[in-house]
Scaffold this motif. Structure first.
Motif, PDB file in Angstrom:
ATOM      1  N   ILE A  45      32.418  61.868  58.498  1.00  0.00           N
ATOM      2  CA  ILE A  45      31.515  62.468  59.463  1.00  0.00           C
ATOM      3  C   ILE A  45      32.190  62.708  60.805  1.00  0.00           C
ATOM      4  CG2 ILE A  45      30.556  60.349  60.438  1.00  0.00           C
ATOM      5  CD1 ILE A  45      28.535  63.406  59.293  1.00  0.00           C
ATOM      6  N   THR A  46      33.187  61.902  61.142  1.00  0.00           N
ATOM      7  CA  THR A  46      33.836  62.047  62.447  1.00  0.00           C
ATOM      8  C   THR A  46      34.729  63.280  62.514  1.00  0.00           C
ATOM      9  OG1 THR A  46      35.601  60.561  61.708  1.00  0.00           O
ATOM     10  CG2 THR A  46      33.781  59.575  62.941  1.00  0.00           C
ATOM     11  N   ARG A  47      34.934  63.952  61.381  1.00  0.00           N
ATOM     12  CA  ARG A  47      35.711  65.186  61.398  1.00  0.00           C
ATOM     13  C   ARG A  47      34.860  66.411  61.759  1.00  0.00           C
ATOM     14  NH1 ARG A  47      40.761  64.938  58.970  1.00  0.00           N
ATOM     15  NH2 ARG A  47      41.244  62.966  57.925  1.00  0.00           N
ATOM     16  N   SER A  48      33.570  66.189  61.929  1.00  0.00           N
ATOM     17  CA  SER A  48      32.661  67.304  62.217  1.00  0.00           C
ATOM     18  C   SER A  48      32.368  67.392  63.712  1.00  0.00           C
ATOM     19  CB  SER A  48      31.348  67.127  61.438  1.00  0.00           C
ATOM     20  OG  SER A  48      30.358  68.006  61.914  1.00  0.00           O
ATOM     21  N   ARG A  49      32.595  68.556  64.292  1.00  0.00           N
ATOM     22  CA  ARG A  49      32.268  68.761  65.708  1.00  0.00           C
ATOM     23  C   ARG A  49      30.760  68.737  65.928  1.00  0.00           C
ATOM     24  NH1 ARG A  49      36.513  73.694  67.194  1.00  0.00           N
ATOM     25  NH2 ARG A  49      38.440  72.444  66.927  1.00  0.00           N
ATOM     26  N   THR A  50      30.020  69.235  64.948  1.00  0.00           N
ATOM     27  CA  THR A  50      28.561  69.206  65.065  1.00  0.00           C
ATOM     28  C   THR A  50      28.056  67.778  65.101  1.00  0.00           C
ATOM     29  OG1 THR A  50      28.291  71.352  63.970  1.00  0.00           O
ATOM     30  CG2 THR A  50      26.409  69.869  63.932  1.00  0.00           C
ATOM     31  N   ALA A  51      28.657  66.892  64.306  1.00  0.00           N
ATOM     32  CA  ALA A  51      28.248  65.491  64.322  1.00  0.00           C
ATOM     33  C   ALA A  51      28.486  64.870  65.697  1.00  0.00           C
ATOM     34  CB  ALA A  51      29.018  64.708  63.252  1.00  0.00           C
ATOM     35  N   GLY A 101      24.890  63.242  53.233  1.00  0.00           N
ATOM     36  CA  GLY A 101      25.303  63.773  54.526  1.00  0.00           C
ATOM     37  C   GLY A 101      24.303  63.474  55.620  1.00  0.00           C
ATOM     38  N   VAL A 102      23.003  63.604  55.310  1.00  0.00           N
ATOM     39  CA  VAL A 102      21.966  63.281  56.288  1.00  0.00           C
ATOM     40  C   VAL A 102      22.038  61.813  56.672  1.00  0.00           C
ATOM     41  CG1 VAL A 102      19.481  63.119  56.665  1.00  0.00           C
ATOM     42  CG2 VAL A 102      20.426  65.129  55.543  1.00  0.00           C
ATOM     43  N   ALA A 103      22.231  60.946  55.673  1.00  0.00           N
ATOM     44  CA  ALA A 103      22.296  59.512  55.955  1.00  0.00           C
ATOM     45  C   ALA A 103      23.463  59.184  56.868  1.00  0.00           C
ATOM     46  CB  ALA A 103      22.411  58.734  54.644  1.00  0.00           C
ATOM     47  N   LYS A 104      24.636  59.738  56.562  1.00  0.00           N
ATOM     48  CA  LYS A 104      25.808  59.453  57.387  1.00  0.00           C
ATOM     49  C   LYS A 104      25.675  60.056  58.780  1.00  0.00           C
ATOM     50  CE  LYS A 104      29.459  58.499  54.096  1.00  0.00           C
ATOM     51  NZ  LYS A 104      30.880  58.716  53.783  1.00  0.00           N
ATOM     52  N   LEU A 105      25.147  61.258  58.859  1.00  0.00           N
ATOM     53  CA  LEU A 105      24.980  61.902  60.155  1.00  0.00           C
ATOM     54  C   LEU A 105      23.982  61.140  61.010  1.00  0.00           C
ATOM     55  CD1 LEU A 105      25.555  64.204  62.093  1.00  0.00           C
ATOM     56  CD2 LEU A 105      23.841  65.579  60.870  1.00  0.00           C
ATOM     57  N   SER A 106      22.880  60.706  60.410  1.00  0.00           N
ATOM     58  CA  SER A 106      21.869  59.957  61.147  1.00  0.00           C
ATOM     59  C   SER A 106      22.437  58.644  61.670  1.00  0.00           C
ATOM     60  CB  SER A 106      20.666  59.683  60.242  1.00  0.00           C
ATOM     61  OG  SER A 106      19.716  58.880  60.904  1.00  0.00           O
ATOM     62  N   ALA A 107      23.151  57.931  60.802  1.00  0.00           N
ATOM     63  CA  ALA A 107      23.726  56.653  61.225  1.00  0.00           C
ATOM     64  C   ALA A 107      24.731  56.844  62.350  1.00  0.00           C
ATOM     65  CB  ALA A 107      24.389  55.970  60.028  1.00  0.00           C
ATOM     66  N   PHE A 108      25.581  57.851  62.222  1.00  0.00           N
ATOM     67  CA  PHE A 108      26.604  58.086  63.246  1.00  0.00           C
ATOM     68  C   PHE A 108      25.978  58.529  64.562  1.00  0.00           C
ATOM     69  CE2 PHE A 108      29.473  61.174  65.340  1.00  0.00           C
ATOM     70  CZ  PHE A 108      30.494  60.298  65.685  1.00  0.00           C
ATOM     71  N   ALA A 109      25.056  59.492  64.500  1.00  0.00           N
ATOM     72  CA  ALA A 109      24.456  60.023  65.723  1.00  0.00           C
ATOM     73  C   ALA A 109      23.685  58.949  66.475  1.00  0.00           C
ATOM     74  CB  ALA A 109      23.546  61.206  65.394  1.00  0.00           C
ATOM     75  N   GLN A 110      22.944  58.115  65.760  1.00  0.00           N
ATOM     76  CA  GLN A 110      22.132  57.115  66.443  1.00  0.00           C
ATOM     77  C   GLN A 110      22.965  55.952  66.977  1.00  0.00           C
ATOM     78  OE1 GLN A 110      18.111  56.193  65.514  1.00  0.00           O
ATOM     79  NE2 GLN A 110      18.214  57.362  63.612  1.00  0.00           N
ATOM     80  N   SER A 111      23.892  55.442  66.166  1.00  0.00           N
ATOM     81  CA  SER A 111      24.678  54.310  66.646  1.00  0.00           C
ATOM     82  C   SER A 111      25.537  54.700  67.842  1.00  0.00           C
ATOM     83  CB  SER A 111      25.546  53.756  65.515  1.00  0.00           C
ATOM     84  OG  SER A 111      26.424  54.742  65.015  1.00  0.00           O
ATOM     85  N   ALA A 112      26.230  55.834  67.725  1.00  0.00           N
ATOM     86  CA  ALA A 112      27.043  56.291  68.850  1.00  0.00           C
ATOM     87  C   ALA A 112      26.171  56.678  70.039  1.00  0.00           C
ATOM     88  CB  ALA A 112      27.909  57.482  68.414  1.00  0.00           C
ATOM     89  N   GLY A 113      25.024  57.290  69.759  1.00  0.00           N
ATOM     90  CA  GLY A 113      24.136  57.722  70.835  1.00  0.00           C
ATOM     91  C   GLY A 113      23.564  56.568  71.629  1.00  0.00           C
ATOM     92  N   TYR A 114      23.101  55.517  70.947  1.00  0.00           N
ATOM     93  CA  TYR A 114      22.556  54.372  71.665  1.00  0.00           C
ATOM     94  C   TYR A 114      23.618  53.677  72.512  1.00  0.00           C
ATOM     95  CZ  TYR A 114      17.849  54.343  69.724  1.00  0.00           C
ATOM     96  OH  TYR A 114      16.555  54.658  69.423  1.00  0.00           O
ATOM     97  N   LEU A 115      24.822  53.583  71.977  1.00  0.00           N
ATOM     98  CA  LEU A 115      25.892  52.999  72.776  1.00  0.00           C
ATOM     99  C   LEU A 115      26.160  53.833  74.029  1.00  0.00           C
ATOM    100  CD1 LEU A 115      28.407  51.901  69.984  1.00  0.00           C
ATOM    101  CD2 LEU A 115      26.978  50.424  71.414  1.00  0.00           C
ATOM    102  N   VAL A 136      27.594  69.648  58.481  1.00  0.00           N
ATOM    103  CA  VAL A 136      28.723  68.749  58.707  1.00  0.00           C
ATOM    104  C   VAL A 136      29.640  68.709  57.492  1.00  0.00           C
ATOM    105  CG1 VAL A 136      27.501  67.333  60.388  1.00  0.00           C
ATOM    106  CG2 VAL A 136      27.309  66.768  57.958  1.00  0.00           C
ATOM    107  N   GLU A 137      29.080  68.903  56.298  1.00  0.00           N
ATOM    108  CA  GLU A 137      29.923  68.912  55.097  1.00  0.00           C
ATOM    109  C   GLU A 137      30.930  70.045  55.142  1.00  0.00           C
ATOM    110  OE1 GLU A 137      25.973  67.123  53.721  1.00  0.00           O
ATOM    111  OE2 GLU A 137      26.609  68.778  54.992  1.00  0.00           O
ATOM    112  N   ASP A 138      30.464  71.228  55.520  1.00  0.00           N
ATOM    113  CA  ASP A 138      31.364  72.388  55.594  1.00  0.00           C
ATOM    114  C   ASP A 138      32.431  72.183  56.666  1.00  0.00           C
ATOM    115  OD1 ASP A 138      29.938  73.567  53.587  1.00  0.00           O
ATOM    116  OD2 ASP A 138      28.721  74.815  54.932  1.00  0.00           O
ATOM    117  N   GLU A 139      32.025  71.653  57.821  1.00  0.00           N
ATOM    118  CA  GLU A 139      32.989  71.426  58.886  1.00  0.00           C
ATOM    119  C   GLU A 139      34.041  70.391  58.494  1.00  0.00           C
ATOM    120  OE1 GLU A 139      30.587  72.505  62.995  1.00  0.00           O
ATOM    121  OE2 GLU A 139      30.810  70.412  62.402  1.00  0.00           O
ATOM    122  N   ALA A 140      33.581  69.298  57.892  1.00  0.00           N
ATOM    123  CA  ALA A 140      34.539  68.272  57.496  1.00  0.00           C
ATOM    124  C   ALA A 140      35.492  68.781  56.419  1.00  0.00           C
ATOM    125  CB  ALA A 140      33.785  67.048  56.972  1.00  0.00           C
ATOM    126  N   ALA A 141      34.980  69.613  55.514  1.00  0.00           N
ATOM    127  CA  ALA A 141      35.844  70.164  54.458  1.00  0.00           C
ATOM    128  C   ALA A 141      36.899  71.073  55.058  1.00  0.00           C
ATOM    129  CB  ALA A 141      34.995  70.921  53.432  1.00  0.00           C
TER     130      ALA A 141
END
Length: 455
Positions: free
Chosen positions: A260-266, A385-399, A445-450
């Motif tokens: 997920i960290t390879r996606s600019r949208t993420a 993809g939704v699960a990973k994006l949600s986890a990444f966006a929220q954890s990083a966002g709250y920090l 995010v899948e397309d971007e990461a690919a």
């Protein structure tokens, strides 16, 4: 907040098996015999969900309404008060990640029951802790209970009402907004009615949390039995299930190799989530004080904060529906950002004269939260993809959101006014609009990461 919890569902669904659910006119969906879920038990679940939702924000907004009295009573500096308003996102980020592991061991119902106990205990202890350190520790205890309940409540909704996720989520959302706005609106007049002590005005909310414990005691026992004996359902369907990590009730780990960290949208979504959370917690922690410093009475300031919070009830239904009909959500991001900029400008130029208008504008602006969650679901093609994006966006966002309220407190103390803090709030709105427009582009995010992994 509701959106926090809805998106956390995708991270916790694989952790425990789906329980049995039956209702009038339907049969049991399991393959193995389990304790029956009678109509009265289903009604008890509804009561438990509503009472839990009512208790997920009063710990924050009741304190915002009496922050000046708490500061004076404890000899708290502006910087420490700013730290206090930064505690909620810190606790949500730190304790929320514990919820799935606790649920796997004890069952979601038991963990939510413990969460309600923690909220009641923290709210009962903190007014009488005697010093700032004790007050912060007791507040953290209450917020720990809120954090785990935030994560697990949507899982319970999904599993008890798999064919009514949308309606139950709406009920839950309205109860959460009601608790948020009610605590902001009635804490000051209730404090006056109880003799004027801020301690009495804060401790009374422990009573509501204690009531919320009661329905979860039998539910915790039932949930434990179900977790051990239930079979697997063929499908974990129902409205509102978009974005779950699996399409069946069988728990299985997500094994896709999406980075997920390879996606600019993420990254854009994570920053957008963090900035809107920053604005929301600054509003909950400091807006009432801004109005009071402008000469608005404490009771009216609490009502103004309540108006800001309650704006999320209707707009949380409208904005996601509008967003899903647009290929690009940038225009909505811009509209919400403009409302925020107008509200901050009004607070600077005429905080008392146009107080109600600024409260409404900031309430509209804070609805970037449901928009962020909607974009999470739209920016990924797969459930994993939704699960990973949600986890990444929220954890990083709250920090990312943690320093904002603290910095506002520091600026307020050292400048002696609200000019610099309001300039900071308005300044943060500009990058929020920019990254929101980037996050709203029609891509996944899948397309971007690919593409990033291709030679």
């Amino acid at each position: 907040m509701m959106g926090d919890m809805a998106s956390e569902e995708t991270r916790t669904m694989p952790s425990t098996p789906t329980p049995i659910r039956s209702s009038a006119g339907t049969g049991t969906e399991s393959e193995a015999p389990t304790p029956p879920t009678r109509a009265w038990m289903t009604r008890l679940v509804v009561v438990g969900i509503v009472l839990a939702a009512l208790n997920l924000r009063p710990a924050i907004t009741s304190l915002g309404a009496l922050l000046e009295e708490v500061r004076d009573g404890l000899g708290m500096s502006g910087s420490v008060a700013g730290l206090l308003t930064s505690v909620p996102p810190l606790c949500f980020a730190a304790f929320g990640v514990m919820a799935p592991r606790l649920a796997r061991r004890f069952g979601p119902g038991a963990v939510v029951c413990a969460g309600m106990v923690a909220i009641a205990a923290g709210l009962a202890i903190r007014p009488y802790a005697g010093n700032t350190a004790g007050f912060l520790a007791a507040t953290a205890l209450a917020l720990m209970g809120i954090a785990v309940s935030n994560v697990l409540m949507p899982v319970i909704v999904k599993r008890w009402f798999p064919d009514r996720v949308g309606s139950m989520t709406g009920l839950y959302s309205m109860a959460l907004a009601l608790g948020t706005s009610a605590a902001a609106a009635v804490t000051v007049p209730m404090t006056d009615a109880l003799g004027g002590s801020w301690r009495s005005g804060l401790v009374v909310w422990a009573g509501l949390a204690a009531v919320a414990v009661l329905p979860w005691i039998p539910l915790a026992r039932v949930r434990g039995a179900v977790s051990e004996g239930s079979g697997r359902r063929g499908r974990a369907g129902g409205s509102g299930s978009r974005g779950t990590a699996t399409g069946t009730g069988t728990a299985r780990p997500v094994t896709d190799d999406l980075r997920i960290t390879r996606s600019r949208t993420a990254w854009a979504l994570a920053v957008f989530f963090g900035l809107q959370a920053t604005a929301a917690y600054i509003t909950m922690g400091w807006m009432a004080q801004i109005f009071r410093d402008a000469g608005v009475s404490a009771g009216t300031a609490g009502l103004l904060l309540a108006v800001t919070m309650v704006m999320g009830v209707p707009l949380a239904f409208v904005i996601p529906r509008l967003a899903t009909r647009l290929p690009h959500q940038g225009p909505i991001v811009v509209a919400l950002g403009v409302c925020g900029l107008a509200g901050y400008a009004g607070l600077y130029l005429a905080p008392a004269g146009g107080a109600w208008a600024w409260a409404v504008l900031l309430g509209v602006s804070n609805c970037a939260f449901p928009l962020a969650l909607t974009m999470v679901g739209m920016r990924a093609r797969t459930g994993a993809g939704v699960a990973k994006l949600s986890a990444f966006a929220q954890s990083a966002g709250y920090l990312l959101s943690i320093p904002g309220p603290l910095l506002v407190g520091v600026l307020y103390q050292h400048s002696g006014g609200w000019g610099l803090p309001l300039a900071l709030m308005a300044g943060l709105m500009v990058p929020q609009i920019a990254v929101g427009v980037l996050a709203g582009r029609d891509r996944t995010v899948e397309d971007e990461a690919a593409r990033r992994t291709q030679p």
